[in-house]
Design a protein around this motif. Sequence first.
Motif, PDB file in Angstrom:
ATOM      1  N   ILE A 184       0.867  -1.225  -0.133  1.00 57.09           N
ATOM      2  CA  ILE A 184      -0.017  -0.050   0.016  1.00 57.09           C
ATOM      3  C   ILE A 184       0.866   1.256   0.078  1.00 57.09           C
ATOM      4  CG2 ILE A 184      -1.811   1.323   1.188  1.00 57.09           C
ATOM      5  CD1 ILE A 184      -2.310  -1.476   2.724  1.00 57.09           C
ATOM      6  N   GLY A 185       0.429   2.179  -0.850  1.00 54.81           N
ATOM      7  CA  GLY A 185       1.384   3.600  -0.628  1.00 54.81           C
ATOM      8  C   GLY A 185       1.504   4.075  -2.131  1.00 54.81           C
TER       9      GLY A 185
ATOM     10  N   ILE B  75      -5.574   2.340   4.318  1.00 51.90           N
ATOM     11  CA  ILE B  75      -4.765   1.573   5.301  1.00 51.90           C
ATOM     12  C   ILE B  75      -5.227   1.106   6.656  1.00 51.90           C
ATOM     13  CG2 ILE B  75      -2.314   1.743   6.465  1.00 51.90           C
ATOM     14  CD1 ILE B  75      -1.688   4.346   4.710  1.00 51.90           C
TER      15      ILE B  75
ATOM     16  N   ILE C 262       4.174  -1.100   3.492  1.00 52.26           N
ATOM     17  CA  ILE C 262       3.586   0.284   3.457  1.00 52.26           C
ATOM     18  C   ILE C 262       4.782   0.907   3.002  1.00 52.26           C
ATOM     19  CG2 ILE C 262       2.534   2.058   4.516  1.00 52.26           C
ATOM     20  CD1 ILE C 262       1.204   0.275   6.526  1.00 52.26           C
TER      21      ILE C 262
ATOM     22  N   GLY D  58       1.755   5.953   1.562  1.00 54.45           N
ATOM     23  CA  GLY D  58       1.256   5.196   2.792  1.00 54.45           C
ATOM     24  C   GLY D  58       2.055   5.521   4.002  1.00 54.45           C
TER      25      GLY D  58
ATOM     26  N   ILE E 226       7.541  -1.648   6.916  1.00 53.65           N
ATOM     27  CA  ILE E 226       7.503  -0.232   6.181  1.00 53.65           C
ATOM     28  C   ILE E 226       8.958   0.076   5.533  1.00 53.65           C
ATOM     29  CG2 ILE E 226       5.877   0.891   7.969  1.00 53.65           C
ATOM     30  CD1 ILE E 226       8.410   2.142   9.586  1.00 53.65           C
TER      31      ILE E 226
END
Length: 195
Positions: free
Chosen positions: A82-83, A96, A109, A113, A133
């Motif tokens: 996601i992002g 999110i 992410i 994101g 992340i």
Amino acid sequence: EFFQAEDGIRDRSPSRGLGDVYKRQLVTLCVPKSISNTLKNKLPEAIILDIPDSPDNQTMDENEFLKNLKDNIRKKPSAVVIGPGLGNRKGLLKVIKDSLSFFDCPIIIDADGLNLISKDLDILSKAKNRVIITPHPGEMSKLSKQSIRLVQENRIKTSKKLSTKMKCISILLSLIHISEPTRRTPISYAVFCLK
């Protein structure tokens, strides 16, 4: 904007597109309806899930996102990203949050994101699934509330501290440019710091 991959077999041949990453791998991109035709033409090997546009026609409608996932995602993905390209409108943080509650697989992410979660770090500490992340130093600066200079001077310490606080795996990216006498352009390598 949003990417999911279902389990497949690794294809070690040179990549020619998204479909070449994994044989028999299904890749689903959730994108605003306004750009879906363009992506369908550019990425014919991907499954494109149209999410209704936001009222401003700039991004996807976060209030329709989860409903569309529930109606259209048939198999459990092996990973979700996601992002990239999501946008930074505050309401998109809901995408999110909904993904963290809906999917039971690792969630990565990145990019937009990370900018969104930098405003509410607590959402990751409540995640039931593994979260990864992948910030570059500027994004890590926002997430850790430190200057880029401090992030760069204390890369491993900053990454570990944030990983512990957010209960996630942190991959702090950086580029090293290596010049070789026989090359006209430098080669870039990513350097990772893991939890």
